[in-house]
Write an enzyme that holds these catalytic residues in place. Structure first.
Site, short mmCIF file in Angstrom:
data_model
loop_
_atom_site.label_atom_id
_atom_site.label_comp_id
_atom_site.label_asym_id
_atom_site.label_seq_id
_atom_site.Cartn_x
_atom_site.Cartn_y
_atom_site.Cartn_z
N PHE A 23 0.86 -1.19 0.00
CA PHE A 23 0.00 0.00 0.00
C PHE A 23 0.90 1.24 0.00
O PHE A 23 1.87 1.30 0.76
CB PHE A 23 -0.88 -0.04 1.25
CG PHE A 23 -1.99 0.96 1.24
CD1 PHE A 23 -3.12 0.76 0.46
CD2 PHE A 23 -1.91 2.11 2.00
CE1 PHE A 23 -4.15 1.69 0.45
CE2 PHE A 23 -2.94 3.05 1.99
CZ PHE A 23 -4.05 2.84 1.22
N TYR A 70 -9.85 -0.59 11.52
CA TYR A 70 -11.14 -0.15 10.96
C TYR A 70 -11.54 -1.02 9.78
O TYR A 70 -12.62 -0.83 9.24
CB TYR A 70 -11.07 1.33 10.54
CG TYR A 70 -9.85 1.69 9.74
CD1 TYR A 70 -9.76 1.39 8.40
CD2 TYR A 70 -8.76 2.31 10.35
CE1 TYR A 70 -8.62 1.70 7.67
CE2 TYR A 70 -7.62 2.63 9.64
CZ TYR A 70 -7.55 2.31 8.30
OH TYR A 70 -6.42 2.61 7.59
N LYS A 71 -10.67 -1.96 9.38
CA LYS A 71 -11.03 -2.85 8.27
C LYS A 71 -11.79 -4.06 8.85
O LYS A 71 -12.90 -3.91 9.32
CB LYS A 71 -9.77 -3.21 7.49
CG LYS A 71 -9.21 -1.99 6.74
CD LYS A 71 -7.86 -2.20 6.09
CE LYS A 71 -7.42 -0.92 5.37
NZ LYS A 71 -5.99 -0.88 5.07
N ASP A 92 3.03 -5.97 7.70
CA ASP A 92 1.84 -5.15 7.80
C ASP A 92 0.64 -6.09 7.64
O ASP A 92 0.52 -6.77 6.62
CB ASP A 92 1.86 -4.06 6.72
CG ASP A 92 0.73 -3.06 6.89
OD1 ASP A 92 -0.35 -3.47 7.38
OD2 ASP A 92 0.90 -1.89 6.51
N ARG A 118 -13.11 -4.29 -6.38
CA ARG A 118 -12.67 -5.08 -5.24
C ARG A 118 -13.85 -5.44 -4.35
O ARG A 118 -14.66 -4.57 -4.02
CB ARG A 118 -11.65 -4.21 -4.48
CG ARG A 118 -10.86 -4.89 -3.43
CD ARG A 118 -9.77 -3.95 -2.95
NE ARG A 118 -10.30 -2.85 -2.14
CZ ARG A 118 -9.63 -2.25 -1.15
NH1 ARG A 118 -8.39 -2.64 -0.87
NH2 ARG A 118 -10.15 -1.27 -0.47
C1 LIG Z 1 -5.39 0.47 4.89
C2 LIG Z 1 -3.90 0.48 4.87
C3 LIG Z 1 -3.16 1.55 5.40
C4 LIG Z 1 -3.84 2.79 5.92
O1 LIG Z 1 -3.00 3.54 6.74
P1 LIG Z 1 -3.63 4.65 7.71
O2 LIG Z 1 -2.50 5.37 8.28
O3 LIG Z 1 -4.45 3.91 8.73
O4 LIG Z 1 -4.52 5.52 6.88
C5 LIG Z 1 -1.78 1.43 5.43
N1 LIG Z 1 -1.15 0.34 4.95
C6 LIG Z 1 -1.82 -0.69 4.41
C7 LIG Z 1 -1.08 -1.88 3.91
C8 LIG Z 1 -3.22 -0.65 4.33
O5 LIG Z 1 -3.89 -1.65 3.78
#
Ligand SMILES: *Cc1c(COP(=O)(O)O)cnc(C)c1O
Length: 394
Positions: free
Chosen positions: A110, A206-207, A181, A353
């Site tokens: 990400f 939050y996921k 992660d 998705r």
């Molecule tokens: C959803 C997600 C994030 C989001 O980061 P925030 O700081 O919470 O906005 C970061 N890394 C990955 C791999 C994600 O899937």
């Protein structure tokens, strides 16, 4: 059976296939936050830090999240957002291998994870390099120049799954530090951090954990390392004795040192209530049901809508808890689906998705979603100016 629709306050008629992006509202979270506002914040005011246990919340909730990812007690703490936790983990990891200069990641990660490393490298200004390879080339790219391997287990676009145990082993064999992660893993599939042996893990809540928009992130540090890691974000609540108000920083013992500042108490209260649903869930059963739903979805969509190309691994063992299809007008097609109550999302350039969360999605929902997809595609319902205009959040 892990299905527990009653636990969630889902709008009637909506088929929610986006719990991989933002989990739905747990009824108990709504009640808990209302109660917290009234009885704790409202009635206790500042006394709440002690009386209502707000100050202990980050590690108390951390332990509960830890149980879902195979982390022993006292190894997980909550706070900040995932981007910040990535920064903390990478900065601490680099200090553990001071002679090396390369951070390895992959192009399926990400973007914020990569951006945070880019920013860190710039501010450290010690000649670090971020090396980004294709996900399938990661194992071969791990050599003894690598300081830190930072990977996300589940690819946010395709759902492709990395083998945590194997890549951690390669990383350790090369003398490097492993950071995982778990953004799309926690609450989606069984994870066993302790047996994996990685030094650090981070993730958001939050996921799949349904903590609500803006719910705090978590960070895990392997038990034997927690007293030695250097917390680069040296905030007062990671201090050994915050209320001594020393002028110099001295890290707290253990995982508490990864705390930074004031915890998000409202969000943590929502998350704490959301976590109740997991008390009765067996993660391997959840995984089996998630795969069963995904298999029905792929079979139904492919049989009816050949113009959608599967963008996720076909082998369920190589997938997280989402299924993606590529379609050049995917944004508009997703908007058309959303207008019909089937909620997924779109990831540029062409990925539609769909997330599968057996806590509140069953096989009938999946078949009904496939019906809508068939209609939207067959009747070209996406080809409508209202669906083509991009919104800010896709
Ligand atoms: C959803 C997600 C994030 C989001 O980061 P925030 O700081 O919470 O906005 C970061 N890394 C990955 C791999 C994600 O899937």
């Amino acid at each position: 059976m892990v299905l527990n629709k009653e636990f969630f306050d889902l709008p009637t008629g909506m088929i929610y296939l986006d719990g991989n992006s933002l989990g739905p509202l747990p009824r108990q979270a709504k009640a808990r936050v209302a109660e917290m506002m009234q009885d704790e914040w409202g009635a206790q005011l500042i006394k709440g830090w002690n009386v209502a246990g707000w100050m202990a919340q980050p590690s108390r909730v951390g332990d509960r999240v830890g149980r879902l990812i195979g982390a022993p007690e006292g190894t997980v703490v909550m706070g900040d957002t995932l981007s910040v936790k990535v920064y903390q983990a990478v900065a601490a990891a680099l200090n553990m291998v001071p002679e090396r200069r390369v951070i390895l990641s992959d192009s399926g990660n990400f973007p914020t994870d990569l951006y945070m490393v880019q920013g860190l490298i710039q501010s450290l200004d010690r000649g670090y390099e971020l090396r980004v390879v294709a996900p399938e080339d990661v194992a071969d790219a791990i050599d003894d120049t690598i300081a830190v391997v930072m990977l996300t287990q589940v690819d946010y676009r395709t759902g492709r799954l990395h083998d945590m145990a194997q890549l951690t082993e390669c990383t350790h064999a090369a003398g490097a530090i492993m950071i995982w992660d778990l953004a799309h893993s926690a609450g989606a599939l069984p994870v066993d951090l302790e047996s994996c042996g990685c030094e650090f893990a981070v993730g958001c809540t939050y996921k799949y954990l349904n903590g609500g928009p803006g719910a705090p992130a978590f960070i895990y540090v392997r038990k034997d390392l927690a007293d030695g890691v250097e917390p680069v974000l040296a905030g007062w609540l990671g201090h050994d004795a915050p209320f001594d108000f020393d002028l110099d920083y001295r890290p707290a013992s253990g995982i508490e040192r990864m705390r930074v500042g004031t915890p998000p108490v409202l969000q943590l209260s929502a998350l704490e209530a959301a976590l109740d649903v997991w008390d009765a869930v067996d993660m391997s059963e959840l995984r089996a049901e998630s795969i069963a739903l995904q298999e029905i979805f792929i079979k139904e969509v492919e049989a009816r809508v050949p113009e959608l190309a599967l963008a996720s691994p076909r082998d369920a063992a190589q997938r997280g808890s989402q299924v993606s299809f590529a379609f050049e007008n995917g944004y508009a097609a997703m908007q058309a689906l959303i207008s019909r109550g089937v909620i997924g999302d779109f990831r540029a350039p062409d990925i539609m998705r769909f997330g599968f969360t057996p806590l509140y999605i069953d096989a009938d929902d999946v078949r009904a979603a496939a019906d809508h997809i068939e209609t939207v595609m067959r009747d070209r319902l996406w080809d409508d100016p209202a669906f083509l205009a991009r919104q800010r959040v896709t």
